[in-house]
Design a protein around this motif. Structure first.
Motif, PDB file in Angstrom:
ATOM      1  N   VAL A 137       0.831  -1.204   0.000  1.00 25.94           N
ATOM      2  CA  VAL A 137       0.000   0.000   0.000  1.00 25.94           C
ATOM      3  C   VAL A 137       0.869   1.258   0.000  1.00 25.94           C
ATOM      4  O   VAL A 137       0.610   2.218  -0.739  1.00 25.94           O
ATOM      5  CB  VAL A 137      -0.967  -0.015   1.206  1.00 25.94           C
ATOM      6  N   VAL A 138       1.919   1.266   0.821  1.00 26.01           N
ATOM      7  CA  VAL A 138       2.829   2.413   0.842  1.00 26.01           C
ATOM      8  C   VAL A 138       3.497   2.582  -0.521  1.00 26.01           C
ATOM      9  O   VAL A 138       3.703   3.711  -0.995  1.00 26.01           O
ATOM     10  CB  VAL A 138       3.873   2.260   1.960  1.00 26.01           C
ATOM     11  N   HIS A 139       3.833   1.484  -1.175  1.00 26.70           N
ATOM     12  CA  HIS A 139       4.388   1.548  -2.527  1.00 26.70           C
ATOM     13  C   HIS A 139       3.421   2.265  -3.477  1.00 26.70           C
ATOM     14  O   HIS A 139       3.837   3.106  -4.291  1.00 26.70           O
ATOM     15  CB  HIS A 139       4.667   0.135  -3.035  1.00 26.70           C
ATOM     16  N   GLN A 140       2.146   1.953  -3.369  1.00 26.23           N
ATOM     17  CA  GLN A 140       1.160   2.627  -4.209  1.00 26.23           C
ATOM     18  C   GLN A 140       1.094   4.125  -3.904  1.00 26.23           C
ATOM     19  O   GLN A 140       0.921   4.953  -4.808  1.00 26.23           O
ATOM     20  CB  GLN A 140      -0.208   1.977  -4.012  1.00 26.23           C
ATOM     21  N   VAL A 141       1.232   4.474  -2.634  1.00 31.44           N
ATOM     22  CA  VAL A 141       1.260   5.882  -2.250  1.00 31.44           C
ATOM     23  C   VAL A 141       2.461   6.577  -2.885  1.00 31.44           C
ATOM     24  O   VAL A 141       2.341   7.690  -3.437  1.00 31.44           O
ATOM     25  CB  VAL A 141       1.296   6.022  -0.718  1.00 31.44           C
ATOM     26  N   ILE A 142       3.621   5.940  -2.839  1.00 29.33           N
ATOM     27  CA  ILE A 142       4.826   6.537  -3.413  1.00 29.33           C
ATOM     28  C   ILE A 142       4.686   6.694  -4.922  1.00 29.33           C
ATOM     29  O   ILE A 142       5.097   7.716  -5.509  1.00 29.33           O
ATOM     30  CB  ILE A 142       6.058   5.711  -3.040  1.00 29.33           C
ATOM     31  N   SER A 197       8.614   1.462  10.577  1.00 32.14           N
ATOM     32  CA  SER A 197       9.950   1.232  10.043  1.00 32.14           C
ATOM     33  C   SER A 197      10.050  -0.138   9.382  1.00 32.14           C
ATOM     34  O   SER A 197      10.726  -0.294   8.361  1.00 32.14           O
ATOM     35  CB  SER A 197      10.993   1.362  11.150  1.00 32.14           C
ATOM     36  N   ALA A 198       9.415  -1.149   9.961  1.00 34.30           N
ATOM     37  CA  ALA A 198       9.392  -2.468   9.327  1.00 34.30           C
ATOM     38  C   ALA A 198       8.710  -2.389   7.966  1.00 34.30           C
ATOM     39  O   ALA A 198       9.182  -2.968   6.974  1.00 34.30           O
ATOM     40  CB  ALA A 198       8.674  -3.468  10.230  1.00 34.30           C
ATOM     41  N   ILE A 199       7.603  -1.664   7.899  1.00 34.73           N
ATOM     42  CA  ILE A 199       6.909  -1.463   6.621  1.00 34.73           C
ATOM     43  C   ILE A 199       7.811  -0.719   5.648  1.00 34.73           C
ATOM     44  O   ILE A 199       7.880  -1.041   4.453  1.00 34.73           O
ATOM     45  CB  ILE A 199       5.593  -0.705   6.872  1.00 34.73           C
ATOM     46  N   THR A 200       8.534   0.269   6.148  1.00 41.16           N
ATOM     47  CA  THR A 200       9.463   1.036   5.327  1.00 41.16           C
ATOM     48  C   THR A 200      10.558   0.143   4.757  1.00 41.16           C
ATOM     49  O   THR A 200      10.904   0.229   3.566  1.00 41.16           O
ATOM     50  CB  THR A 200      10.067   2.172   6.176  1.00 41.16           C
ATOM     51  N   VAL A 201      11.133  -0.722   5.586  1.00 37.18           N
ATOM     52  CA  VAL A 201      12.170  -1.637   5.120  1.00 37.18           C
ATOM     53  C   VAL A 201      11.636  -2.547   4.024  1.00 37.18           C
ATOM     54  O   VAL A 201      12.287  -2.764   2.987  1.00 37.18           O
ATOM     55  CB  VAL A 201      12.711  -2.468   6.298  1.00 37.18           C
ATOM     56  N   LEU A 202      10.452  -3.099   4.229  1.00 34.15           N
ATOM     57  CA  LEU A 202       9.868  -3.989   3.226  1.00 34.15           C
ATOM     58  C   LEU A 202       9.600  -3.265   1.916  1.00 34.15           C
ATOM     59  O   LEU A 202       9.863  -3.793   0.829  1.00 34.15           O
ATOM     60  CB  LEU A 202       8.567  -4.583   3.767  1.00 34.15           C
ATOM     61  N   GLU A 203       9.091  -2.041   2.014  1.00 36.61           N
ATOM     62  CA  GLU A 203       8.802  -1.281   0.785  1.00 36.61           C
ATOM     63  C   GLU A 203      10.089  -0.953   0.038  1.00 36.61           C
ATOM     64  O   GLU A 203      10.204  -1.199  -1.169  1.00 36.61           O
ATOM     65  CB  GLU A 203       8.054   0.009   1.143  1.00 36.61           C
ATOM     66  N   ALA A 204      11.058  -0.396   0.749  1.00 32.19           N
ATOM     67  CA  ALA A 204      12.298   0.029   0.094  1.00 32.19           C
ATOM     68  C   ALA A 204      13.088  -1.158  -0.442  1.00 32.19           C
ATOM     69  O   ALA A 204      13.689  -1.084  -1.520  1.00 32.19           O
ATOM     70  CB  ALA A 204      13.147   0.841   1.063  1.00 32.19           C
ATOM     71  N   GLY A 205      13.091  -2.269   0.308  1.00 33.87           N
ATOM     72  CA  GLY A 205      13.844  -3.434  -0.115  1.00 33.87           C
ATOM     73  C   GLY A 205      13.183  -4.223  -1.226  1.00 33.87           C
ATOM     74  O   GLY A 205      13.849  -4.994  -1.928  1.00 33.87           O
ATOM     75  N   THR A 206      11.883  -4.034  -1.423  1.00 32.34           N
ATOM     76  CA  THR A 206      11.150  -4.760  -2.450  1.00 32.34           C
ATOM     77  C   THR A 206      11.040  -3.964  -3.747  1.00 32.34           C
ATOM     78  O   THR A 206      11.290  -4.490  -4.839  1.00 32.34           O
ATOM     79  CB  THR A 206       9.740  -5.117  -1.955  1.00 32.34           C
ATOM     80  N   TYR A 207      10.678  -2.690  -3.639  1.00 28.58           N
ATOM     81  CA  TYR A 207      10.300  -1.922  -4.827  1.00 28.58           C
ATOM     82  C   TYR A 207      11.378  -0.957  -5.305  1.00 28.58           C
ATOM     83  O   TYR A 207      11.316  -0.499  -6.456  1.00 28.58           O
ATOM     84  CB  TYR A 207       8.998  -1.160  -4.542  1.00 28.58           C
ATOM     85  N   PRO A 248      17.231 -10.834   7.202  1.00 26.18           N
ATOM     86  CA  PRO A 248      18.046  -9.623   6.967  1.00 26.18           C
ATOM     87  C   PRO A 248      17.544  -8.855   5.751  1.00 26.18           C
ATOM     88  O   PRO A 248      18.290  -8.564   4.814  1.00 26.18           O
ATOM     89  CB  PRO A 248      19.438 -10.221   6.731  1.00 26.18           C
ATOM     90  N   TYR A 249      16.257  -8.514   5.766  1.00 31.65           N
ATOM     91  CA  TYR A 249      15.652  -7.862   4.599  1.00 31.65           C
ATOM     92  C   TYR A 249      16.279  -6.497   4.340  1.00 31.65           C
ATOM     93  O   TYR A 249      16.250  -5.995   3.226  1.00 31.65           O
ATOM     94  CB  TYR A 249      14.139  -7.717   4.820  1.00 31.65           C
ATOM     95  N   ARG A 301      19.215  -5.818   4.009  1.00 31.81           N
ATOM     96  CA  ARG A 301      20.312  -5.926   3.054  1.00 31.81           C
ATOM     97  C   ARG A 301      19.860  -5.598   1.636  1.00 31.81           C
ATOM     98  O   ARG A 301      20.701  -5.314   0.758  1.00 31.81           O
ATOM     99  CB  ARG A 301      20.923  -7.331   3.087  1.00 31.81           C
ATOM    100  N   ARG A 302      18.574  -5.645   1.392  1.00 30.20           N
ATOM    101  CA  ARG A 302      18.056  -5.368   0.052  1.00 30.20           C
ATOM    102  C   ARG A 302      17.921  -3.874  -0.234  1.00 30.20           C
ATOM    103  O   ARG A 302      17.615  -3.484  -1.358  1.00 30.20           O
ATOM    104  CB  ARG A 302      16.693  -6.049  -0.123  1.00 30.20           C
ATOM    105  N   ILE A 303      18.119  -3.046   0.775  1.00 30.46           N
ATOM    106  CA  ILE A 303      18.000  -1.601   0.581  1.00 30.46           C
ATOM    107  C   ILE A 303      19.281  -1.083  -0.057  1.00 30.46           C
ATOM    108  O   ILE A 303      20.384  -1.357   0.429  1.00 30.46           O
ATOM    109  CB  ILE A 303      17.739  -0.891   1.917  1.00 30.46           C
ATOM    110  N   THR A 304      19.134  -0.301  -1.130  1.00 27.68           N
ATOM    111  CA  THR A 304      20.293   0.147  -1.905  1.00 27.68           C
ATOM    112  C   THR A 304      20.428   1.664  -1.936  1.00 27.68           C
ATOM    113  O   THR A 304      21.124   2.207  -2.789  1.00 27.68           O
ATOM    114  CB  THR A 304      20.200  -0.392  -3.340  1.00 27.68           C
ATOM    115  N   VAL A 305      19.753   2.352  -1.018  1.00 25.34           N
ATOM    116  CA  VAL A 305      19.838   3.812  -0.926  1.00 25.34           C
ATOM    117  C   VAL A 305      20.287   4.177   0.486  1.00 25.34           C
ATOM    118  O   VAL A 305      20.273   3.331   1.383  1.00 25.34           O
ATOM    119  CB  VAL A 305      18.484   4.484  -1.256  1.00 25.34           C
ATOM    120  N   PRO A 306      20.704   5.430   0.722  1.00 29.65           N
ATOM    121  CA  PRO A 306      21.191   5.806   2.060  1.00 29.65           C
ATOM    122  C   PRO A 306      20.171   5.552   3.158  1.00 29.65           C
ATOM    123  O   PRO A 306      18.970   5.794   2.984  1.00 29.65           O
ATOM    124  CB  PRO A 306      21.479   7.303   1.902  1.00 29.65           C
ATOM    125  N   VAL A 307      20.659   5.078   4.303  1.00 27.33           N
ATOM    126  CA  VAL A 307      19.807   4.726   5.444  1.00 27.33           C
ATOM    127  C   VAL A 307      20.323   5.432   6.695  1.00 27.33           C
ATOM    128  O   VAL A 307      21.531   5.442   6.961  1.00 27.33           O
ATOM    129  CB  VAL A 307      19.793   3.205   5.687  1.00 27.33           C
TER     130      VAL A 307
END
Length: 342
Positions: A125-130, A154-164, A258-259, A261-267
C-alpha cells in the motif's frame, strides 16, 4: 468515564492549539489533507489518508512518514508543544516537504478487516502511495522521496524500500535487529483487544484489532524518559490500533530476515537510548551512535551508507522526548549530506 475521557481529550487538543504568536508565526508551512485510492492485496479498494505539508518556498524532496503500532499520523505532528515534538514542523522548517500517512486501519484511512493487514500488505500500500507521489497525484512534484518510519512503520518502510526500490533515502526509527526480550514483554503486555478499551471500543472497529491498555503508554513507549503528564496524556488521547498480523511479520523481519540488506539507498537508523524493547547489553547497543552503528552494520549492504543516531535519555517514541529537536536536526543534516536536496 466516557464523559471524563472526552473532556480530557478536548483539553489536550485545546492546549495544543493555543500556540504562542512566535510559534504560530514559525509554522509557515502549507498543509492539506490528501486521500489516495489504493488496492489492498491487489484487489480490495481502500483509501489512504495523509497530510501533505510544504515549506513556503516549496521543496525538492518529500518525506513520506509511516507511523508505528497503535499510532497514526499524529505521531509525526504533535499538537502539544509542536516546536519541540513535531517532526513534521522541524522538517518543513529545514526545507523538506512531508507527507504523514495513516496506515490502513488507523486515523482517517480505510478500516479493512484486521485479518487482511500484515506488514507486507501495508508495504504494498505504501508503494502505491509513493507511485502516486511520483506521478504528481498530490498536486505537487518532487525530485526525491525519503521514506521514513517509526517502529512497525519502520518495518513497513524496510519492506517497501527493499522490495520496490522506488525511494531515494530511508529513515528508520524505533527498530533494530536485536531485541531485548524483557523490555519487549513490557510493550507486548500493554496490548489488549480494541473492544476492551473504554474509549476506542466505541469506534465500531473489527474487534480483532489491538490497542494499548489505558495507563500503559509511559512504561511502554516513553520510559526511562521523564513522565511529562501532558505529553503522556496526549499520547493516550491520540493512540490508535494495530492488526495482529502486522506485528507477526514485522517481528520476523526484525529478528530473523536480513531484509534490510536489500536496501540500496542511504539509510539513517535512530533509536532512543533507553528503548526498553531494543536496547540492552545482550541486545542492541544504544549507548552511543557509534555503538548502534556497530550493532546494525552487519544487516545492511555497503550501498546503504549506513548512518546512526542515538537520542539519549528516552524510550521508544522519540518524537515525544524533551530533546527531540536534537534528533530532528540529525535527520535533516543526514538528508543533506546524502544528496537529498531541500
Amino acid at each position: 468515564m466516557k464523559r471524563r475521557a472526552g473532556a480530557a481529550f478536548s483539553a489536550i487538543l485545546l492546549a495544543g492549539s493555543l500556540l504562542t504568536p512566535a510559534q504560530a508565526q514559525a509554522d509557515s508551512a502549507s498543509c492539506r489533507d490528501v486521500a489516495i485510492p489504493v488496492r489492498l492485496a491487489g484487489l480490495l479498494p481502500q483509501t489512504v489518508h495523509g497530510r501533505l505539508c510544504e515549506p513556503p518556498q516549496g521543496a525538492r524532496t518529500v518525506q513520506v512518514l509511516v507511523p508505528g503500532a497503535t499510532y497514526n499520523s499524529a505521531y509525526w505532528d504533535s499538537a502539544r508543544t509542536p516546536e519541540t515534538h513535531s517532526f513534521r514542523l522541524a522538517m518543513n522548517k529545514a526545507g523538506y516537504a512531508t507527507f504523514a500517512i495513516d496506515r490502513l486501519g488507523t486515523g482517517a484511512s480505510s478500516k479493512p478487516p484486521s485479518a487482511l493487514l500484515t506488514a507486507f500488505t501495508e508495504a504494498d500500500v505504501v508503494h502505491q502511495v509513493i507511485q502516486a507521489i511520483r506521478h504528481g497525484d498530490l498536486g505537487s512534484r518532487f525530485d526525491k522521496v525519503i521514506l521514513g518510519g517509526h517502529s512497525l512503520g519502520s518495518a513497513i518502510t524496510v519492506l517497501e524500500a527493499g522490495t520496490y526500490h522506488d525511494v531515494d533515502g530511508v529513515l528508520i526509527t524505533g527498530l533494530a535487529h536485536r531485541i531485548n526480550p524483557p523490555g519487549a514483554l513490557i510493550v507486548l503486555g500493554s496490548f489488549i483487544p480494541v473492544a476492551l478499551d473504554p474509549v476506542m471500543s466505541l469506534r465500531g472497529l473489527d474487534p480483532t484489532y489491538l490497542t494499548t491498555r489505558p495507563g500503559t503508554r509511559y512504561a511502554a513507549f516513553h520510559a526511562p524518559g521523564p513522565d511529562v503528564p501532558g505529553m503522556t496524556a496526549y499520547d493516550e488521547a491520540t493512540k490508535d490500533v494495530v492488526a495482529p498480523g502486522e506485528l507477526l511479520d514485522a517481528a520476523a523481519l526484525a529478528t530473523v530476515l536480513p531484509y534490510t540488506r536489500r536496501i540500496t539507498v542511504p539509510v539513517l537508523v535512530v533509536l532512543g537510548g533507553g528503548d526498553v524493547g531494543l536496547c540492552g547489553p545482550l541486545a542492541t547497543d544504544c549507548t552511543s551512535s557509534a555503538g548502534l552503528r556497530q550493532s546494525e552494520a552487519p544487516y545492511y549492504s555497503a550501498s546503504a551508507r549506513l548512518r546512526t543516531y542515538v537520542l539519549p535519555g528516552f524510550g521508544h517514541s522519540i518524537n515525544y522526548a524533551p530533546n527531540a529537536p536534537d534528533y530532528h536536526r540529525a535527520v535533516s543534516q543526514w538528508a543533506g549530506t546524502m544528496g537529498l536536496p531541500r
